[in-house]
Write a protein that holds these residues in place. Sequence first.
Motif, mmCIF file in Angstrom:
data_model
loop_
_atom_site.group_PDB
_atom_site.id
_atom_site.type_symbol
_atom_site.label_atom_id
_atom_site.label_comp_id
_atom_site.label_asym_id
_atom_site.label_seq_id
_atom_site.Cartn_x
_atom_site.Cartn_y
_atom_site.Cartn_z
ATOM 1 N N ASN A 142 4.917 0.689 4.475
ATOM 2 C CA ASN A 142 5.263 0.416 5.870
ATOM 3 C C ASN A 142 5.813 -1.004 5.996
ATOM 4 O O ASN A 142 5.524 -1.870 5.160
ATOM 5 C CB ASN A 142 4.003 0.560 6.735
ATOM 6 C CG ASN A 142 4.313 0.567 8.215
ATOM 7 O OD1 ASN A 142 5.334 1.084 8.637
ATOM 8 N ND2 ASN A 142 3.429 -0.020 9.003
ATOM 9 N N HIS A 199 0.830 -1.204 0.000
ATOM 10 C CA HIS A 199 0.000 0.000 0.000
ATOM 11 C C HIS A 199 0.865 1.254 0.000
ATOM 12 O O HIS A 199 0.991 1.952 -0.986
ATOM 13 C CB HIS A 199 -0.963 -0.008 1.210
ATOM 14 C CG HIS A 199 -1.727 1.278 1.341
ATOM 15 N ND1 HIS A 199 -1.926 1.893 2.561
ATOM 16 C CD2 HIS A 199 -2.298 2.075 0.410
ATOM 17 C CE1 HIS A 199 -2.615 3.006 2.368
ATOM 18 N NE2 HIS A 199 -2.858 3.135 1.077
ATOM 19 N N ARG A 200 1.536 1.546 1.114
ATOM 20 C CA ARG A 200 2.336 2.778 1.182
ATOM 21 C C ARG A 200 3.730 2.522 1.742
ATOM 22 O O ARG A 200 4.442 3.449 2.092
ATOM 23 C CB ARG A 200 1.627 3.816 2.049
ATOM 24 C CG ARG A 200 0.356 4.401 1.428
ATOM 25 C CD ARG A 200 0.477 5.879 1.127
ATOM 26 N NE ARG A 200 1.061 6.662 2.213
ATOM 27 C CZ ARG A 200 0.388 7.161 3.270
ATOM 28 N NH1 ARG A 200 -0.915 6.959 3.381
ATOM 29 N NH2 ARG A 200 1.011 7.861 4.184
HETATM 30 S S1 FES Z 1 -1.772 -0.694 5.077
HETATM 31 FE FE1 FES Z 1 -1.028 1.262 4.514
HETATM 32 S S2 FES Z 1 1.123 1.028 4.521
HETATM 33 FE FE2 FES Z 1 0.365 -0.909 5.004
#
Ligand code: FES
Length: 405
Positions: A89, A86-87
């Motif tokens: 992390n 997703h972003r």
């Molecule tokens: S759910 Fe958004 S970075 Fe993992």
Amino acid sequence: MIDQMDEIYAKLGRGPVPIDEMLTRESHDREVENIFKKVWLKVGHLHEIPNAGDYKVKQLPFANTSIILVRGRDNEVRAFHNICPHRGNKVVPETGHETFGKARGHVLTCRFHGWVFDTAGSVRQIPQAERFPAPLDTNCLGLLTVHCDRWNDYIFINLDRQPQQTLREFLGGIVSHFDGYPFGDADYSRKYSAVIKCNWKVGLYAFSEAYHVETIHANTLPGVAGAVTEQTEYKLYGPHSTSGYYVKESGSMKPTTVTGRLAEVLHRAPHHRPHPELLPAKVNPSRRNDFMFEFPVLFPNMVMHLCAGLAYPGMTHFDHVFWPIDENSCLWEGTNYYRSPQTPSEYLAITHTDALHRNAWLEDTGTMEDTHAAMMSGVLDRMYLMDDEVMVRASHHAINEAAKG
Ligand code: FES
Ligand SMILES: [Fe+2]
């Protein structure tokens, strides 16, 4: 396979080995790009994640990444980058060089926005999925796969998107040389690790020869200076090398009373006692009873020691892995593999063996920072290597050739 010293020297040369490029930033960068990001690397062991859902996260500092090794419902071990698609992390928060845990319900959940992944890497749930621009192709939103394979109980990964060789092709003749060794009986391990202020090759080379044993280990291995040791049976398998190590008159290495008593505990237990009959045919091929271990150097960064319990307190094998951090520092990991202790006395005896190794390894690692610091002067531009250091010569040759890309 090349197994005669004359043949080995014909391939590697026998003169002094140039080292003027060995510690530079440029050679470090080439080694990372052309070796560590291209070849198969040992990152774990099956017994570290024995059950479905178990995971291990391993940091690979040279690549600024960390890898999740996770055992799926189908019992297969898979590897993924520890980064949320997703972003970005980290999917699993890390507590150090290695982080262990269990995927509850066989899923891993990113704590940033709650994306949920199964242990096969597929995304299973995206909170508020309907608010993403359509179409949201969940088939493309799984964890980022890393190539993963096993040799015996060792887990290897390859960071290359399209590895040039399978793991078996990469290991080559090492496979037939060592297959049959009872790797799988060792279901219990203890690990030491440290960041050492030396280039990773300085560390690797220090563990790739036994020339130093009689001097460096004279205190931890009493009597070794008087014993007749022999390193022999050198072989090259592509970039890998191996040799056998024997201690004639090993009886002259007098153990302390405590070590002797605890060795008896292990020698009485069927699963810990020496098992020279379990060695594959090419290891200790003459079936000598003064065999101590065979120690292959697996390209690029691993030295193994495969014992049969002779001249040792119990069956064990162990390995050392050196991970580059930068040109002046590395992470060293030394791991002992045992058969699980069945009684408190066996536990104590194994703990004692562990401490003996720790003491010896402190002596080994103790030279590395001094060697690196002195070599940084640039005063020395070559190494003079004797026959028993031929695996250092082999590794240096293989690393330099592969680093060219
Ligand atoms: S759910 Fe958004 S970075 Fe993992
Ligand atoms: Fe040593």
